[in-house]
Design an enzyme around this catalytic site. Sequence first.
Site, PDB file in Angstrom:
ATOM      1  N   HIS A  56       0.825  -1.210   0.000  1.00 52.36           N
ATOM      2  CA  HIS A  56       0.000   0.000   0.000  1.00 52.36           C
ATOM      3  C   HIS A  56       0.861   1.262   0.000  1.00 52.36           C
ATOM      4  O   HIS A  56       0.594   2.231  -0.700  1.00 52.36           O
ATOM      5  CB  HIS A  56      -0.886   0.051   1.248  1.00 52.36           C
ATOM      6  CG  HIS A  56      -1.856  -1.085   1.379  1.00 52.36           C
ATOM      7  ND1 HIS A  56      -1.698  -2.080   2.318  1.00 52.36           N
ATOM      8  CD2 HIS A  56      -2.984  -1.382   0.700  1.00 52.36           C
ATOM      9  CE1 HIS A  56      -2.699  -2.936   2.220  1.00 52.36           C
ATOM     10  NE2 HIS A  56      -3.500  -2.545   1.240  1.00 52.36           N
ATOM     11  N   LYS A  87      -0.613  -6.677  -8.469  1.00 51.91           N
ATOM     12  CA  LYS A  87      -0.705  -7.953  -7.750  1.00 51.91           C
ATOM     13  C   LYS A  87      -2.110  -8.523  -7.871  1.00 51.91           C
ATOM     14  O   LYS A  87      -2.292  -9.691  -8.181  1.00 51.91           O
ATOM     15  CB  LYS A  87      -0.346  -7.725  -6.281  1.00 51.91           C
ATOM     16  CG  LYS A  87      -0.390  -8.963  -5.437  1.00 51.91           C
ATOM     17  CD  LYS A  87       0.983  -9.266  -4.882  1.00 51.91           C
ATOM     18  CE  LYS A  87       1.029 -10.614  -4.206  1.00 51.91           C
ATOM     19  NZ  LYS A  87       0.163 -10.642  -3.015  1.00 51.91           N
TER      20      LYS A  87
END
Lengths: 272, 272
Positions: free
Chosen positions: B34, B145
Site C-alpha cells: 500500500h 498484484k
Amino acid sequence: MQVLKTIEELQEVRKNLTSSVGFVPTMGALHNGHISLIKQARNENDVLIVSIFVNPTQFLPGEDLDAYPRKDEADKKICQMCKVDYVFMPEISTMYTKEEVLVKAPNKSYILEGKTRPGHFDGVLQVVLKLFNLTQPTNAYFGKKDAQQLTLIQQMVRNFFLPINIVPCDIVREEDGLALSSRNIYLNPTQRQDALLISKSLYMAGSVISKGERSVKVVKDKIYEVMQTLDIEYVAIVDREFNEIEIIEPKNTIILVVARFGNTRLLDNIWL
Amino acid sequence: MQVLKTIEELQEVRKNLTSSVGFVPTMGALHNGHISLIKQARNENDVLIVSIFVNPTQFLPGEDLDAYPRKDEADKKICQMCKVDYVFMPEISTMYTKEEVLVKAPNKSYILEGKTRPGHFDGVLQVVLKLFNLTQPTNAYFGKKDAQQLTLIQQMVRNFFLPINIVPCDIVREEDGLALSSRNIYLNPTQRQDALLISKSLYMAGSVISKGERSVKVVKDKIYEVMQTLDIEYVAIVDREFNEIEIIEPKNTIILVVARFGNTRLLDNIWL
C-alpha cells in the site's frame, strides 16, 4: 448548436464547460413532452446538452428495437429551435462494447412496468449512468410520466453518490387532461374520448385524498369505478420508493394507472 | 492531514479541489505494498486522498468479514507519514443502504480468483464506483498484484466512461523476489524458502518468452516444472482482457500463479 457523435468530441466539449450544465436524455422522436423538459432545462442552466440515442439494452429480446421511430432530422430542428447547445447522437457501437460491466436495478424494478419487461430497467440505468458520466450534468431532467424509471434513477444517483441534481418534471397534458404521449395518435375518436377517464380517475383520487381519505383500498376501488368501462392493466398506489402501501401518506404517494385501448397502452400517474 | 467520516464532509472537500487529485482505495491494515502505491500517488498529484474501508459486499456469505484485520490508528499514522491530505474512513451504513442499485461484473469475473468467490468482484466494482464518484480522482492507483481486480476496474472505467486515469502499480517484492503480501508472515522458514519458487517460475517464464517461446502450453509446463514441489492452485496465461490464450503475444499477456502453503494462499503474476 453543435451535433456530437463521438465520446471524444463530447468529452472535449465537457472538459471546457465550467458553468451549470443541464442534460435531457431522450430516445429521439421528440414530442411536446420532451420539449417541455428541454425548455425547463434551457431556463435553468447556462449550457444545455440533449442526447438522442435509442438504447438497445432497454429493449428485451422480442421487442422490436428496429421499429422504434427514428426522426433524426426533425429532432435536430426541434433542438435548434429550443436553443440546445449540444446534441449528442452516438452510434450503438460508440456506447457499447461486447461484454460489459452492467448495472443491476433493485427488485422494485421487477414490478409494474418491469413486470412484463424484466431487465428493462437494468438497461435504462446502464445507459443513463454512461450518459451521466459523459455529460456530468449539474441538473438532469426526467418526466414524472415514467415514474418508476424516475425513482430508479433517483435511487442510482443516491446509491452511487453521483453529484447530479435530478429534476422531476410534471406531466404535460392536453387541455382536457389527457397525458401527452406519442401513442395518443393511435387512438380513434371513441378511444380518445374514453381515455379521458384515466386522468379523471386520478383527479378524483387526488380530491378524495385531499378530503381526508387514507385507505389505499377505498381509493383504488373508486379509481376502478371511474374507469370501469376501460381495459385496465393495473392501478397501483405506492410510496416515493415504489413500495406498495396500504395507508396513504400525503406528500409521499404516487398513484399509477395503465389502461389499454386496442394495442395502445396508456400510462398516467399523479404524485401526491 | 484530515480524517473524513461522512459523505458530506468528503463532498464538501472535493468540491473545493481544482488541481490534480490522486486516490488510493484500501481496506486498511496498510503494509509496504500500500505504502508504495501511496508514495507514487503522492509524487504524481497535488492532492492525495486515501480511503480505508473494509467493504462488506466483496465478502461472500461464510467469508469472515469480522476477522479482517482492522488497524485504524496505525493506518492513520502511516498515512500521515506519507503526507496524505485526506483519509476517508466511512462506516458501512454511510456507504450502503438496504436495497441498492448494483454493479455486475462480466463473466470473466467468474474465473481464476472469481471461481471460488462468485460475486466477489461485483462487490469490488460496486464500492470502487461509489468511491470514484465521491473522490472524482484524476488518477487512481491499483496494484498489479490483484491483476484480475485491476483489469475489471479498468474495464468498468472504459464501459462507464469514467473520466479517471487508472494507474497500474508494479508488484513490490522482497530482495529475494517474493511478492509482498500481508500473508507472508504466516509462512514458516521452510515455506518461506519454498515460496521463492513462485517468483522464480515467473522470471523463468519471462526469460523463455523473451527468447522467442510463444506456446502457452510449453510455458505452462515449464512453470509447473519449476514449482513441482508446491501445492499449486492454478497457473494461468491470459491476455490483458483476461481471456485465456494459446499463443503468447508479448506486451499483451499476464501470467498468474497461485500456490498454497498450509492455509496460506500466495498470489503472484507478471505482466509481459
